[in-house]
Design an enzyme around this catalytic site. Structure first.
Site, PDB file in Angstrom:
ATOM      1  N   TYR A   1      20.341 -38.267  -1.931  1.00 45.28           N
ATOM      2  CA  TYR A   1      19.266 -37.272  -1.991  1.00 45.28           C
ATOM      3  C   TYR A   1      19.473 -36.103  -1.031  1.00 45.28           C
ATOM      4  O   TYR A   1      20.301 -36.150  -0.148  1.00 45.28           O
ATOM      5  CB  TYR A   1      17.881 -37.887  -1.876  1.00 45.28           C
ATOM      6  CG  TYR A   1      17.455 -38.640  -0.646  1.00 45.28           C
ATOM      7  CD1 TYR A   1      18.094 -38.540   0.580  1.00 45.28           C
ATOM      8  CD2 TYR A   1      16.332 -39.473  -0.723  1.00 45.28           C
ATOM      9  CE1 TYR A   1      17.642 -39.227   1.691  1.00 45.28           C
ATOM     10  CE2 TYR A   1      15.868 -40.169   0.387  1.00 45.28           C
ATOM     11  CZ  TYR A   1      16.534 -40.033   1.587  1.00 45.28           C
ATOM     12  OH  TYR A   1      16.069 -40.723   2.673  1.00 45.28           O
ATOM     13  N   GLU A   2      18.699 -35.044  -1.287  1.00 43.40           N
ATOM     14  CA  GLU A   2      18.832 -33.751  -0.601  1.00 43.40           C
ATOM     15  C   GLU A   2      20.213 -33.135  -0.790  1.00 43.40           C
ATOM     16  O   GLU A   2      20.761 -32.499   0.107  1.00 43.40           O
ATOM     17  CB  GLU A   2      18.511 -33.885   0.893  1.00 43.40           C
ATOM     18  CG  GLU A   2      17.124 -34.382   1.184  1.00 43.40           C
ATOM     19  CD  GLU A   2      16.035 -33.612   0.458  1.00 43.40           C
ATOM     20  OE1 GLU A   2      16.255 -32.436   0.124  1.00 43.40           O
ATOM     21  OE2 GLU A   2      14.961 -34.188   0.209  1.00 43.40           O
ATOM     22  N   GLY A   3      20.761 -33.302  -1.968  1.00 48.03           N
ATOM     23  CA  GLY A   3      22.090 -32.792  -2.271  1.00 48.03           C
ATOM     24  C   GLY A   3      23.115 -33.870  -2.033  1.00 48.03           C
ATOM     25  O   GLY A   3      23.307 -34.311  -0.892  1.00 48.03           O
TER      26      GLY A   3
END
Length: 592
Positions: free
Chosen positions: A433-435
């Site tokens: 997550y978050e890239g």
């Protein structure tokens, strides 16, 4: 599950001798960040993390969350812990006093945040996202929005979320379909978002959703995305809560880990929202929150590594097994060399990650307090370069550290009741997550290296080399190992800059290996800096055994961990030839 105790000695050494906290305290506006104040804050945060938050971790994992009558129900202990968090003002440390913040350095909030995530990562995600929402709104919101929403977000009375992802738009946000229709002084938001962390709960009285959506006349692609503030409950002009907005959870995801964090599918049914920033500039606004979150996720990697290490260490002292080599009697498994190898690997990777993360966050404070445009640009570029390394490398090594934690427990590690498996499961989301870490690697080679022709990386390499000259004689062997690794990183930089000119596929093909190489080199450099400080403090009369242990951590890392950089460097030489050699249509035929 073992108790959690914050590693205050390592946190303080890292703050003061790596991340430059003592220098920050001399900057205008940061005078309150004295050594005594920092110590008091960290010690009280450690108590809350140990006594209030950590006891909720096992219960939360076992109980999880439920969706009842359109509202997410979380474990009762979570509400109590959050109430104490909010009442203690823990969410306000680094924010503007105009909105109820304490005006302390962002850097000081980092070890505090680490403690929350080590104590209970699922719980810690809620305040983490709220702080990102504050950053985003503070930088991009109108004065009216900031006055109305920031004070209670800063105080923790309200929490915040980030609503980007849709079923058709994961990492590629250019195809976001949520819509925003203008209506007077507000907008009507419609659409669905998935994977929304803490999208709903009852721990706070209101939730402020930051939502990406398209205006009717928006251009296609990322240039047509706007950002909107959508409250769970509408807020009256006097600050009181009005009726519930038509935004809420449709379902909950059933996840591999972080069971007690509500990951929601969110529905927006003609919900009232307010524009944040300029129309069609939403992604740029949201990147404020995303960059904050990427550093925080990297810090989560450190946090969960620390928790796994502490649990494995305690087990290694308690578990009695057959005689170790050289011993005649059975004893604790910490006497076995391979167990020590695993523990030292866990310890040094965690300490290296902590130092990289704190150092990157410190640069953001120095940029904010810079006395010249040149200094500001330098610190901003330094933080930007380190961000994908913090997010990518720290979360990759968290997979290894938490896996080693299971291994040290042996068969008991595979049994849920010991708690070791929970750390392993919880850590697995971090590279995603978050890239994803593939995106972090592309960011490092693309935006952070190729775009500025490698200047920021060259500056960091120069900084590394300069610090090697201050090493104590007892650490010269380790300094030479770091020097060799830094030279390898410099060679990799040159290979990237030159190779990308003739091979458009090369940056993507070598990105991950480039990121991991940079991470291991930065980790070695940071541990050497810490060991140098430890030698100096010991020579000044400090006889704390921790200082000796810190020096041994550096020696172990240089001998057992740092040499990994050579393997990643060797893989760079292959360029894109092997990775891209098999045409995509041949993938299936290759194994059928």
């Amino acid at each position: 599950m073992a108790d959690y105790n914050a590693p205050l000695k390592d946190m303080k050494l890292t703050l003061n001798h790596v991340a430059r906290m003592t220098e920050l305290a001399e900057k205008p506006g940061f005078e309150d960040a004295s050594a005594d104040m920092v110590d008091a804050i960290l010690e009280e945060a450690a108590r809350v993390a140990r006594d209030v938050v950590a006891p909720t971790n096992w219960e939360g994992d076992q109980q999880g969350v439920q969706l009842k009558d359109g509202t997410v129900v979380c474990p009762e202990s979570f509400k109590d812990a959050y109430q104490q968090y909010a009442e203690g003002g823990w969410g306000s440390l680094q924010f503007d006093p105009e909105y109820g913040g304490q005006g302390l350095p962002f850097l000081l909030s980092i070890p505090v945040m680490e403690m929350w995530h080590s104590a209970n990562m699922a719980w810690g995600l809620c305040p983490m996202l709220s702080q990102g929402a504050v950053e985003c709104l503070d930088l991009n919101g109108s004065d009216e929005l900031k006055a109305k929403y920031l004070p209670k977000l800063v105080s923790g009375e309200w929490t915040g979320t980030m609503n980007l992802t849709e079923s058709n738009a994961g990492s590629d946000l250019s195809v976001v379909r949520a819509k925003a229709e203008p209506e007077g002084d507000h907008y009507r938001i419609s659409g669905e978002k998935i994977f929304i962390t803490w999208g709903d709960h009852e721990m706070a009285e209101n939730i402020i959703h930051l939502v990406l959506a398209r205006l009717p006349d928006a251009p296609a692609g990322v240039r047509g995305i706007s950002l909107f503030l959508v409250p769970k409950f509408l807020v009256n002009d006097d600050g009181s809560l009005g009726e519930r907005n038509t935004a809420g959870p449709l379902s909950l995801e059933h996840k591999m880990g972080i069971h007690a964090s509500a990951t929601c599918v969110m529905g927006f049914d003609n919900a009232i929202g307010y524009l944040v920033g300029e129309p069609n500039r939403g992604l740029a606004c949201m990147f404020t929150m995303m960059n904050n979150a990427r550093l925080s996720v990297g810090l989560q990697g450190v946090s969960i590594s620390e928790r796994a290490y502490q649990q494995a260490l305690q087990y290694a002292f308690e578990r009695i097994q057959g005689p170790a080599v050289g011993a005649r009697e059975a004893g604790p498994i910490i006497r076995h060399a391979d167990v020590r190898r695993m523990l030292m690997t866990m310890k040094t990777l965690t300490e290296a990650g902590r130092a990289i993360a704190y150092d990157a966050c410190g640069s953001l404070d120095f940029a904010a307090k810079a006395e010249s445009d040149e200094e500001k640009a330098r610190e901003q570029a330094r933080a930007a370069l380190l961000t994908p390394i913090v997010k990518g490398w720290c979360t990759e090594v968290a997979q290894e550290v938490t896996s080693l934690g299971v291994q040290i427990h042996g068969g008991m590690g595979f049994i849920e009741e010991t708690g070791a498996a929970q750390h392993y499961r919880d850590a697995r989301i971090l590279p995603i997550y978050e890239g994803t870490n593939g995106i972090q690697a592309l960011d490092l080679v693309g935006r952070k290296t190729l775009m500025d022709k490698g200047e920021a990386l060259a500056a960091l390499i120069s900084e590394m080399r300069a610090s090697l000259t201050s090493c104590d004689a007892s650490l010269m062997a380790q300094a030479k190992q770091v020097e060799e690794a830094v030279a390898g990183l410099e060679t990799a930089r040159e290979l990237l800059l030159k190779g990308a000119e003739g091979d458009a596929l090369l940056p993507g093909a070598i990105a991950y290996n480039f990121m991991m190489l940079a991470g291991y080199v930065c980790g070695g450099w940071q541990l050497l800096r810490q060991a140098t400080a430890a030698v100096r403090l010991a020579s000044e009369g400090d006889d704390d055994p921790y200082l000796k242990a810190k020096q041994e951590s550096a020696r172990f890392y240089m001998a057992q961990v740092l040499p990994r950089w050579k393997g990643f460097a060797e893989m760079l030489n292959d360029g894109s030839q092997t990775i891209m050699a098999l045409p995509e249509e041949q993938f299936a035929s290759a194994w059928q």
